[in-house]
Design an enzyme around this catalytic site. Structure first.
Site, PDB file in Angstrom:
ATOM      1  N   HIS A  70       1.936   3.068  -0.595  1.00 43.42           N
ATOM      2  CA  HIS A  70       1.651   1.938  -1.243  1.00 43.42           C
ATOM      3  C   HIS A  70       2.138   2.739  -2.947  1.00 43.42           C
ATOM      4  CE1 HIS A  70       0.504   0.057   1.971  1.00 43.42           C
ATOM      5  NE2 HIS A  70       2.014  -0.586   2.392  1.00 43.42           N
ATOM      6  N   HIS A 120      -1.061  -7.623  -3.009  1.00 49.05           N
ATOM      7  CA  HIS A 120      -0.382  -6.478  -2.305  1.00 49.05           C
ATOM      8  C   HIS A 120      -0.437  -4.634  -3.294  1.00 49.05           C
ATOM      9  CE1 HIS A 120       2.194  -4.050   0.745  1.00 49.05           C
ATOM     10  NE2 HIS A 120       1.679  -4.024   1.273  1.00 49.05           N
ATOM     11  N   GLU A 122       1.936  -2.514  -2.750  1.00 48.03           N
ATOM     12  CA  GLU A 122       2.718  -1.871  -3.375  1.00 48.03           C
ATOM     13  C   GLU A 122       3.252  -2.865  -4.803  1.00 48.03           C
ATOM     14  OE1 GLU A 122       7.321  -2.396  -1.877  1.00 48.03           O
ATOM     15  OE2 GLU A 122       5.931  -1.925  -0.704  1.00 48.03           O
ATOM     16  N   THR A 158       9.605  -3.496   0.164  1.00 51.73           N
ATOM     17  CA  THR A 158       9.901  -2.715   0.339  1.00 51.73           C
ATOM     18  C   THR A 158      10.551  -4.027   2.316  1.00 51.73           C
ATOM     19  OG1 THR A 158       8.196  -1.660   1.204  1.00 51.73           O
ATOM     20  CG2 THR A 158       9.572  -0.817  -0.474  1.00 51.73           C
ATOM     21  N   SER A 215       2.159  -6.134   5.972  1.00 50.27           N
ATOM     22  CA  SER A 215       2.691  -6.695   5.194  1.00 50.27           C
ATOM     23  C   SER A 215       4.187  -6.755   6.437  1.00 50.27           C
ATOM     24  CB  SER A 215       3.758  -6.679   4.060  1.00 50.27           C
ATOM     25  OG  SER A 215       4.299  -7.238   3.544  1.00 50.27           O
TER      26      SER A 215
END
Length: 274
Positions: A70, A120, A122, A158, A215
């Site tokens: 990530h 998150h 990322e 993503t 996710s």
């Protein structure tokens, strides 16, 4: 019972690449979880000595640090470089791409909008590359709370759903003078989500296998549930419940991008034994 696997599921390119890097590291240490699948993390620890550091304060100059799939915030990467540690960057190329876009667009004066979950890792990584404050929104309703400036740039986490991304893009196009749209949802996510949707329409019960904090796995479960009400999310075969399959004839299985094949096969085998 007939068991059908989705046409596209499981490990994506970025996860396969990260695991190979970790296996070759020989007692490497990951800054944060390498991927969102505890079972695979345990396998890497037991079989390859890969350790986990929750923060930079747990890393020493002699360590071999693996940057998770990530990515990590830009300031953390800079600090690692100044420490002189050996770094193996396992950041997925599909994450590196929005990092560069956000850095460039913010430098050119665009208001960056990131479609994603602010907690998150990322998204934390991507937003750290913005030279001004990036907006992180989970849906159209959150975006509508902002006063849209003349120049905006949109990227996505993503693993997000494409339809919701298009909603945000359409709103920005109609409310700003210039909007740059970068579809940074990865191809594996496209394929896995489409396959889950099609399979869920064909089966009586659907099982989604993956990390409960993943996710992309949550997105798959949401899609499956929409088209097959009897859909369930599990981490491995131990999460299966016999009651789910009473009176069912066809079971579908899909899995998140961080789910190893050995877990998927165990789930399939246990369902076939019912």
């Amino acid at each position: 019972m007939e068991v059908r696997l989705a046409k596209s599921f499981g490990f994506c390119f970025g996860v396969k690449r990260a695991i190979k890097i970790a296996e070759k590291s020989q007692d490497g240490i990951t800054l944060g979880e390498l991927i969102h699948n505890q079972k695979e993390i345990d396998r890497l620890k037991q079989g390859y000595g890969v350790r986990l550091a929750k923060g930079i304060d747990e890393i020493s100059p002699k360590d071999h640090v693996i940057v998770r799939t990530h990515g990590i915030p830009k300031n953390e990467l800079t600090k690692l470089e100044t420490m002189g540690v050996k770094i193996s960057d396992a950041t997925c190329p599909y994450v590196t791409k929005p990092q560069k876009i956000v850095e460039q667009m913010s430098a050119e004066g665009y208001q960056v909008v990131i479609f994603g979950d602010i907690a998150h890792p990322e998204v934390k990584s991507v937003m750290s590359y913005a030279q001004n404050e990036a907006w992180v929104v989970k849906n159209l309703e959150e975006l509508q709370k902002y006063k849209i400036p003349k120049k905006t740039a949109l990227v996505s986490q993503t693993t997000k759903q494409t339809q919701k991304f298009y909603e945000l893009a359409q709103y920005l196009l109609s409310h700003s003078y210039e909007t740059r749209i970068f579809n940074t949802i990865c191809n594996a996510t496209f394929q896995n989500q489409d396959s889950a949707k099609e399979l869920a329409k064909e089966v009586d019960v659907m099982v989604v296998v993956g990390g409960l904090t993943s996710s992309n796995t949550k997105q798959l479960f949401e899609i499956a549930k929409r088209h097959c009400p009897d859909s369930y999310l599990i981490e491995d075969e131990s999460g299966l419940d016999l009651k789910w399959f009473e009176g069912k004839k066809i079971c579908g299985i899909t899995a998140g991008a961080s789910t190893p094949d050995w877990i998927i096969q165990k789930v399939k085998q246990k369902i076939q034994e019912i």
